[in-house]
Design an enzyme around this catalytic site. Structure first.
Site, short mmCIF file in Angstrom:
data_model
loop_
_atom_site.label_atom_id
_atom_site.label_comp_id
_atom_site.label_asym_id
_atom_site.label_seq_id
_atom_site.Cartn_x
_atom_site.Cartn_y
_atom_site.Cartn_z
N SER A 53 40.48 16.62 91.00
CA SER A 53 40.02 17.46 92.11
C SER A 53 38.55 17.22 92.38
O SER A 53 37.84 16.59 91.59
CB SER A 53 40.25 18.95 91.80
OG SER A 53 39.40 19.37 90.75
N ILE A 55 34.88 16.20 93.36
CA ILE A 55 34.14 14.94 93.40
C ILE A 55 34.85 13.86 92.59
O ILE A 55 34.87 12.70 92.98
CB ILE A 55 32.69 15.17 92.91
CG1 ILE A 55 31.93 15.97 93.96
CG2 ILE A 55 31.97 13.85 92.62
CD1 ILE A 55 30.62 16.55 93.49
N SER A 180 23.64 17.02 87.93
CA SER A 180 23.48 18.03 88.97
C SER A 180 22.00 18.24 89.25
O SER A 180 21.17 18.10 88.35
CB SER A 180 24.10 19.36 88.52
OG SER A 180 23.68 20.43 89.33
N TYR A 205 24.18 25.56 81.59
CA TYR A 205 24.67 24.49 82.46
C TYR A 205 23.52 23.56 82.88
O TYR A 205 23.65 22.33 82.82
CB TYR A 205 25.34 25.09 83.69
CG TYR A 205 25.80 24.09 84.72
CD1 TYR A 205 27.01 23.41 84.57
CD2 TYR A 205 25.04 23.83 85.86
CE1 TYR A 205 27.44 22.49 85.53
CE2 TYR A 205 25.46 22.91 86.81
CZ TYR A 205 26.65 22.25 86.65
OH TYR A 205 27.07 21.34 87.60
N LYS A 209 23.01 19.57 82.04
CA LYS A 209 22.83 18.53 83.07
C LYS A 209 21.55 17.74 82.85
O LYS A 209 21.49 16.55 83.16
CB LYS A 209 22.88 19.16 84.47
CG LYS A 209 24.27 19.71 84.83
CD LYS A 209 25.29 18.58 84.83
CE LYS A 209 26.70 19.01 85.01
NZ LYS A 209 27.66 17.89 85.07
N THR A 240 33.43 22.22 96.51
CA THR A 240 34.51 21.76 95.64
C THR A 240 35.20 22.97 95.02
O THR A 240 34.63 24.06 94.98
CB THR A 240 33.98 20.85 94.52
OG1 THR A 240 33.16 21.65 93.64
CG2 THR A 240 33.15 19.70 95.07
#
Length: 330
Positions: A53, A55, A180, A205, A209, A240
């Site tokens: 799903s 990207i 990201s 997160y 990244k 997304t």
């Protein structure tokens, strides 16, 4: 520290709103060269994690449309089969394969890597795309904080374990890690498990990244001369399923302004297609161009000196040998 953190947030917000949205992509695309994407990949093997799903799906479809043999790695068999069927239908390429692996489990990553490697096929492109943003503290059965497990530990283990197959595809092999823009808000931290009492999933997160970008730098140094190019990239702010689930307010407020999955995946496909002489191993890319890894005055640059300690910790967490002890190409 507080002022620096506040400055990072403001600078990131302004930079993101002007560059990471759909309008940013449309502006940057004026400089794109159509011939860059007119490259065929018949005979090349590509592995995309999280390819069912968003990207990852768009990247897998882009590679498949150019004739590559694509292996989609995901956790959910039903969703994976639906993605595989759709890619085969839209591209006419039947050389699309589904591999089931729960990337939150390092033991499963190892089992998958062993199974996949047993076929001894060269791997030309590894796309480390799978990721998540879990706001609550969740600990896996292996004792890892969930964001760390998927975003960092699995990425690290997959790349290290696939290295012999990547070397078989040298000098054209490449590893593309989907990071990201959120990493601009965080310096590196050796507190991989986020030991602070009050858990902040967004901070974890962004730290994850940042690690992906620093790992890419480090891999390019460790494996220099092995014929593998290492690249990290930022897809921009894309609409997304993952974004809608983990950042619903953000997704709703910027509805109509976010990029499509295809626009987010554009640079992944571009990095897979370009002659390596045109690319810089260890670099961070955004919209088909090398991008800065740090915002001005953000105070993140010096933190990259911690990457050696982080790599040692990851090797321990994943129970992997050091690079000097890693198995040689068979």
């Amino acid at each position: 520290m507080f002022l620096q953190r506040a400055w990072r947030q403001v600078a990131f917000g302004v930079y993101g709103f002007t560059q990471f949205t759909k309008s940013g992509f449309q502006e940057h695309s004026k400089k794109f060269k159509a011939e860059d994407m007119q490259v065929q990949m018949e005979g090349k093997n590509c592995l995309v994690t999280g390819g069912n799903s968003g990207i990852g799906f768009a990247a897998a479809e882009g590679l498949a449309s150019r004739g590559a043999t694509v292996y989609i790695v995901c956790r959910n068999k039903e969703k994976g089969e639906a993605a595989l069927s759709k890619i085969q239908s839209t591209t006419g390429n039947k050389n699309i394969h589904l591999e089931i692996c729960d990337l939150s489990s390092i033991s499963e990553v190892k089992s998958f890597a062993s199974r996949f490697s047993s076929e001894n096929k060269p791997l030309h492109v590894l796309v480390n795309n799978a990721g998540l943003l879990e706001h609550n503290r969740v600990t896996t059965s292996e004792g890892l904080e969930l964001n760390l497990a998927v975003n960092v530990a699995a990425t690290f283990a997959m790349t290290e374990l696939m290295r012999p197959l990547l070397e078989k595809a040298a000098p054209d092999a490449r590893v593309i890690t989907v990071s990201s823009g959120g990493m601009y808000m965080a310096p590196l931290s050796t507190d991989l498990q986020y030991s602070e009492p009050k858990f902040d999933g967004m901070t974890q997160y962004t730290r994850n990244k940042r690690i992906q970008v620093a790992l890419t730098e480090k891999w390019s140094q460790i494996y220099d001369g092995k014929g593998i190019g290492f690249y990290s990239m930022h897809p921009g702010w894309a609409q997304t399923p993952g974004v809608a689930k983990s950042l619903p307010t953000f997704s709703d407020k910027l509805s109509g302004m976010l990029r499509t999955s295809e626009e987010g995946a554009d640079t992944v496909v571009w990095l897979a297609l370009q002659p390596k002489e045109k690319l810089v191993s260890g670099a961070f890319y955004f919209d088909r161009a090398e991008a800065p890894k740090h915002l001005a005055l953000a105070g993140t640059w010096s933190s990259h000196s911690l990457i050696d300690t982080i790599v040692d910790n990851l090797r321990s967490i994943c129970s992997l040998p050091s690079s000097t002890e890693a198995p040689a190409n068979q």
